[in-house]
Design an enzyme around this catalytic site. Sequence first.
Site, PDB file in Angstrom:
ATOM      1  N   LYS A  77     -67.613  96.400 -39.928  1.00 40.22           N
ATOM      2  CA  LYS A  77     -68.845  95.404 -40.427  1.00 40.22           C
ATOM      3  C   LYS A  77     -69.098  95.025 -38.972  1.00 40.22           C
ATOM      4  O   LYS A  77     -70.444  94.627 -39.269  1.00 40.22           O
ATOM      5  CB  LYS A  77     -68.241  94.456 -41.256  1.00 40.22           C
ATOM      6  CG  LYS A  77     -67.757  95.156 -42.930  1.00 40.22           C
ATOM      7  CD  LYS A  77     -68.702  95.923 -44.063  1.00 40.22           C
ATOM      8  CE  LYS A  77     -68.696  96.360 -44.963  1.00 40.22           C
ATOM      9  NZ  LYS A  77     -69.617  96.800 -45.482  1.00 40.22           N
ATOM     10  N   TYR A 134     -61.790  97.920 -41.110  1.00 38.19           N
ATOM     11  CA  TYR A 134     -62.669  97.528 -41.697  1.00 38.19           C
ATOM     12  C   TYR A 134     -63.533  95.675 -41.102  1.00 38.19           C
ATOM     13  O   TYR A 134     -64.840  96.736 -41.369  1.00 38.19           O
ATOM     14  CB  TYR A 134     -62.297  96.430 -43.438  1.00 38.19           C
ATOM     15  CG  TYR A 134     -63.269  96.213 -44.271  1.00 38.19           C
ATOM     16  CD1 TYR A 134     -64.200  96.379 -44.987  1.00 38.19           C
ATOM     17  CD2 TYR A 134     -63.661  94.368 -44.337  1.00 38.19           C
ATOM     18  CE1 TYR A 134     -65.410  96.690 -46.192  1.00 38.19           C
ATOM     19  CE2 TYR A 134     -64.392  94.002 -45.110  1.00 38.19           C
ATOM     20  CZ  TYR A 134     -65.242  94.501 -46.047  1.00 38.19           C
ATOM     21  OH  TYR A 134     -66.434  94.623 -47.197  1.00 38.19           O
TER      22      TYR A 134
END
Length: 244
Positions: free
Chosen positions: A154, A150
Amino acid sequence: MGKLEGKVAVITGGATGIGRAAAKRFVEEGAFVFIYGRRQDVLDATVAELGPTARAVQGSVSDEADLDRLYAAVKAERGSVDIVFANAGPGSPLALGQITAEHVDETFDTEVKGTIFTVQKALPLMGKGGSIILTGSSAGTTGAPAFSAYSASKAAVRNLARTWAEDLKGTDIRVNVLSPGATATELAKEALGEEGQKAFAAMTPLQRMADPTEIGAVAAFLASSDSSFMTASEVAVDGGLAQL
């Protein structure tokens, strides 16, 4: 008159959490909003709450055919789109040593591939003065324990805005990143529990988690002409989490 009067907006992940808060704020500011998400019942409930200037389209950002249906619906009813808020993409934790190929594929399909095609497929419907908003995360700057995939995804989203600002030169379309910190969405409350929420609040200089409406307010700023000289920027709405 609202700051988004007469504008047409698309919000992915728009039925819950930050997306729903942004959709509500956009509608209050005068926009016509299409929300997009995977669960039809939740989409229907959110549209009922938002009122007559909102529509729902069901689908996944990782499925190009679904995104084609989304933009076909926008074109059929409104003809164009002024604001794209590429917001879909909840993260799930797996610590180093436990990460699977399936976990990486699922994360990057949603966060990176989904963001790319959400934006690319909108471009034929966007004109001068359009605003693209990508949801980043404080984790893309600082990293976060057990959130390798994750956090990396990002960081990639942050770079997409920098690259696309170059690609969009001459179009007068802006692209910026909105990067929340810990936010008290329904998903976060369920995933973290009470103790986890307290831990995230303690890590944040403001000593609390954000309310989704606080993130939605900044999304409305980035969508409006108030941010007309901003592109390739990242706006951290994280209570100071990634700033110190």
